[in-house]
Design a protein around this motif. Structure first.
Motif, PDB file in Angstrom:
ATOM      1  N   ARG A 105       0.845  -1.200   0.000  1.00  0.00           N
ATOM      2  CA  ARG A 105       0.000   0.000   0.000  1.00  0.00           C
ATOM      3  C   ARG A 105       0.883   1.255   0.000  1.00  0.00           C
ATOM      4  O   ARG A 105       1.120   1.856   1.029  1.00  0.00           O
ATOM      5  CB  ARG A 105      -0.887   0.008   1.248  1.00  0.00           C
ATOM      6  CG  ARG A 105      -1.883  -1.118   1.276  1.00  0.00           C
ATOM      7  CD  ARG A 105      -2.660  -1.098   2.567  1.00  0.00           C
ATOM      8  NE  ARG A 105      -3.580  -2.209   2.636  1.00  0.00           N
ATOM      9  CZ  ARG A 105      -3.191  -3.477   2.866  1.00  0.00           C
ATOM     10  NH1 ARG A 105      -1.911  -3.759   3.069  1.00  0.00           N
ATOM     11  NH2 ARG A 105      -4.086  -4.447   2.909  1.00  0.00           N
ATOM     12  N   PRO A 106       1.361   1.641  -1.203  1.00  0.00           N
ATOM     13  CA  PRO A 106       2.272   2.797  -1.248  1.00  0.00           C
ATOM     14  C   PRO A 106       1.622   4.080  -0.722  1.00  0.00           C
ATOM     15  O   PRO A 106       2.316   4.921  -0.154  1.00  0.00           O
ATOM     16  CB  PRO A 106       2.626   2.921  -2.732  1.00  0.00           C
ATOM     17  CG  PRO A 106       1.712   2.009  -3.460  1.00  0.00           C
ATOM     18  CD  PRO A 106       1.168   1.021  -2.507  1.00  0.00           C
ATOM     19  N   TRP A 107       0.275   4.193  -0.876  1.00  0.00           N
ATOM     20  CA  TRP A 107      -0.362   5.421  -0.398  1.00  0.00           C
ATOM     21  C   TRP A 107      -0.203   5.564   1.107  1.00  0.00           C
ATOM     22  O   TRP A 107      -0.130   6.661   1.651  1.00  0.00           O
ATOM     23  CB  TRP A 107      -1.842   5.451  -0.775  1.00  0.00           C
ATOM     24  CG  TRP A 107      -2.630   4.277  -0.268  1.00  0.00           C
ATOM     25  CD1 TRP A 107      -2.848   3.102  -0.910  1.00  0.00           C
ATOM     26  CD2 TRP A 107      -3.258   4.166   1.009  1.00  0.00           C
ATOM     27  NE1 TRP A 107      -3.565   2.253  -0.120  1.00  0.00           N
ATOM     28  CE2 TRP A 107      -3.846   2.869   1.058  1.00  0.00           C
ATOM     29  CE3 TRP A 107      -3.394   5.018   2.112  1.00  0.00           C
ATOM     30  CZ2 TRP A 107      -4.537   2.430   2.190  1.00  0.00           C
ATOM     31  CZ3 TRP A 107      -4.094   4.570   3.218  1.00  0.00           C
ATOM     32  CH2 TRP A 107      -4.657   3.281   3.248  1.00  0.00           C
ATOM     33  N   LEU A 108      -0.111   4.396   1.799  1.00  0.00           N
ATOM     34  CA  LEU A 108       0.059   4.432   3.247  1.00  0.00           C
ATOM     35  C   LEU A 108       1.427   5.015   3.602  1.00  0.00           C
ATOM     36  O   LEU A 108       1.574   5.853   4.497  1.00  0.00           O
ATOM     37  CB  LEU A 108      -0.072   3.012   3.802  1.00  0.00           C
ATOM     38  CG  LEU A 108      -0.438   2.901   5.270  1.00  0.00           C
ATOM     39  CD1 LEU A 108      -1.822   3.455   5.517  1.00  0.00           C
ATOM     40  CD2 LEU A 108      -0.370   1.440   5.706  1.00  0.00           C
ATOM     41  N   ARG A 109       2.450   4.582   2.827  1.00  0.00           N
ATOM     42  CA  ARG A 109       3.797   5.127   3.056  1.00  0.00           C
ATOM     43  C   ARG A 109       3.813   6.612   2.758  1.00  0.00           C
ATOM     44  O   ARG A 109       4.351   7.425   3.508  1.00  0.00           O
ATOM     45  CB  ARG A 109       4.801   4.425   2.146  1.00  0.00           C
ATOM     46  CG  ARG A 109       5.342   3.149   2.728  1.00  0.00           C
ATOM     47  CD  ARG A 109       6.483   2.659   1.897  1.00  0.00           C
ATOM     48  NE  ARG A 109       6.061   2.352   0.531  1.00  0.00           N
ATOM     49  CZ  ARG A 109       6.897   2.194  -0.478  1.00  0.00           C
ATOM     50  NH1 ARG A 109       8.191   2.351  -0.287  1.00  0.00           N
ATOM     51  NH2 ARG A 109       6.449   1.888  -1.672  1.00  0.00           N
ATOM     52  N   ALA A 110       3.214   6.966   1.603  1.00  0.00           N
ATOM     53  CA  ALA A 110       3.206   8.379   1.215  1.00  0.00           C
ATOM     54  C   ALA A 110       2.519   9.223   2.278  1.00  0.00           C
ATOM     55  O   ALA A 110       3.006  10.281   2.667  1.00  0.00           O
ATOM     56  CB  ALA A 110       2.502   8.549  -0.131  1.00  0.00           C
TER      57      ALA A 110
END
Lengths: 265, 303
Positions: free
Chosen positions: B26-31
């Motif tokens: 979940r890249p949006w979580l990292r972002a």
């Protein structure tokens, strides 16, 4: 390719301009050793006695201590937030990315008086007492930008294949960050932090609007020059401030020139 | 006793691995995790206070009670347009900023040219240090040093006396401010012009000479158009920094008012923040117009 005459004229012009840039700094450093308390030229007697007097002046010591604390705390905040913002803007493509990189440059692009005034009326109307922490908030805002610029410039030069290779070799996200990304970025982060500290240590305009009764070192200098008091001690303090801002900058220039792990030669 | 410790270590390792897996999927979580803290700082503290400031430009101060009147009106702005002295201050400040910008461009161009095309690498490194030291040495120290140089018993008049010239008497005047501002922002002009010159390939200048152009002609037709973005980039700094400075006019000026001084005294002494905010929009508007022109001239690629 240029004629000999052109080369000589350009060389002389350059020498004069560099002299123009350096003479005031040399001169103010010499004034620190002026024995007289009248600041006229030429200096007749030299002495180091004002150094001791400045050191024993508790106002100056308090101001120095406040400046150091503000610089360290602001730099700490800037390192965390500035690097995080640089990572996010570099790594991800998302809606509003351009807007974020624009907002992040504003504190440097807008005249300091506007940032200072805005924060001042924000604190005053919000009922926040001006203190060490309001100065820190003002300084950290532009320090974040310095760290952000340094870290993102380095990130753009690091090939993405480095982290991919690390993942392929079985490292998890944390290990990749700890053993690959961080070492590659370390000098850029340190350099950004040093520049941020130097900027905070020398800042006057935003500080003027966010400080209450307390003085940072530049505010003390400004007050003393305006009132024309303690000028011999001002000379000494000014020399110390020059050294304390130039040393971190020199180290930082060294660090960014040689790009740590990415060094080729 | 040893086995549980190893197991604990392994489960810690798997937990960490699981977290990084979740984050990877979940890249949006990292972002979001990375962006939220800096964005909160900028939006809540910085943008909010900027917006509040410009909103307050449309409020007024009751002249009798000096209480803030939150009643929308453009009185502050009409005052700026109608009052002649306030208009003159704007023209004077912009004029000074323009004079400083032109002076710095004239001083910087030959220096940058010499550094790029004539100086040996060793001399170039020395010159770089000479430009970078004044860029970073304390701002107040440099202004104060000029105050000492230009005052009546300072270095300037002493030097003039030594060569048999009369004293200058330019301390605490607009001339002093012109010199000091040009001095303060000169490195900001040299560096972008240097970068722009460095990008001109030697072959362009050789071609110009092969086609029969002399030095002046090559400078005018080849070098100047190509370094224009660099010059404009430098001028953004010299212009904006001059517009926003109230300390240099206080320390070396002769008492004339400039935009930033009016803003400063309205925040501090007069305690009329709405008017100060309205007047502070003037440099912002001037810079916005300037940046729009600069963008057309390609200055942002040269920054």
């Amino acid at each position: 390719m240029e004629t000999r005459a052109t080369r000589i004229v350009l060389g002389a012009w350059t020498a004069l301009v560099i002299l123009f840039l350096l003479v005031p700094i040399v001169l103010i450093s010499v004034y620190a050793f002026n024995a007289s308390n009248v600041q006229s030229w030429p200096i007749t007697h030299f002495s180091t006695s004002w150094f001791g007097q400045a050191w024993r002046n508790t106002e100056i010591r308090d101001a120095l201590w406040l400046s150091v604390r503000v610089g360290l705390i602001s730099t700490g905040i800037a390192l965390g937030l500035g690097s995080a913002a640089a990572f996010a803007v570099h790594r991800f493509r998302f809606f509003g990315r351009e807007a974020i990189s624009f907002i992040l440059v504003l504190p440097i692009a807008l005249p300091g008086i506007i940032t200072g005034m805005a924060l001042n009326s924000f604190f005053v109307t919000g009922g926040v007492t001006l203190s060490l922490w309001t100065i820190v908030i003002g300084h950290a805002t532009f320090c974040i930008v310095v760290v952000y610029n340094n870290v993102i410039a380095r990130l753009r030069r690091v090939p993405g294949s480095l982290t991919e290779a690390s993942m392929d070799l079985g490292a998890d996200g944390w290990q990749t960050f700890r053993y690959v990304t961080l070492p590659v970025l370390s000098t850029a982060i340190v350099a950004g932090g040093l520049l941020a500290f130097a900027l905070s240590f020398d800042e006057v305009i935003v500080t003027y609007f966010t400080a209450g009764a307390q003085n940072t070192l530049p505010l003390w200098i400004l007050g003393a020059i305006r009132q024309g008091t303690n000028l011999p001690q001002v000379n000494v303090v000014v020399l110390v401030v020059i050294l304390l801002t130039l040393i971190p900058v020199a180290v930082s220039v060294r660090l960014t020139r040689d790009t740590g792990v990415l060094r080729r030669r | 006793m040893v086995v549980p410790a190893a197991e604990a270590g392994r489960s810690l390792g798997t937990a960490r691995r699981r977290i990084s897996e979740v984050l990877w999927r979940r890249p949006w979580l990292r972002a979001a995790a990375l962006l939220t803290p800096p964005l909160l700082w900028f939006v809540v503290i910085y943008l909010l206070s900027l917006v509040a400031l410009f909103v307050s430009a449309f409020w007024t101060i009751d002249p009798f009670t000096s209480e803030l009147v939150k009643h929308w009106n453009v009185g502050n702005f009409t005052q700026i347009f109608q009052q002649a002295d306030l208009r003159n201050i704007i023209f004077r400040t912009v004029g000074l900023a323009a004079a400083v910008t032109i002076t710095d461009a004239l001083l910087a161009l030959p220096v940058a040219y010499f550094m790029v095309r004539i100086a040996s690498p060793r001399i170039r490194a020395v010159l770089f240090v000479g430009v970078l030291i004044p860029l970073w040495a304390s701002y107040l120290a440099r202004v104060y040093s000029w105050r000492l140089i230009l005052q009546s018993d300072g270095v300037l008049n002493w030097t003039l006396g030594k060569v048999g010239l009369p004293g200058s008497g330019i301390g605490y005047s607009v001339w002093a401010m012109w010199i000091v501002f040009s001095y303060l922002w000169l490195p900001f002009m040299i560096l972008p012009v240097y970068a722009a010159l460095e990008r001109i390939p030697d072959s362009y200048l050789e071609a110009s000479r092969d086609l029969g152009a002399r030095g002046m002609r090559t400078t005018r037709s080849i070098v100047l158009p190509l370094i224009l973005p660099g010059l404009v980039a430098g001028s953004i700094f010299t212009f904006s920094l001059t517009l926003g400075d109230f300390i240099t006019p206080q320390l070396v000026g002769g008492g004339e008012q400039f935009i930033a001084n009016v803003v400063y005294s309205n925040v501090g002494i007069a305690n009329n923040v709405p008017f100060a905010a309205a007047y502070a929009t003037v440099p912002v508007v001037v810079m916005a117009v300037y940046l729009t022109i600069a963008r057309r001239l390609g200055a942002f690629e040269a920054l």
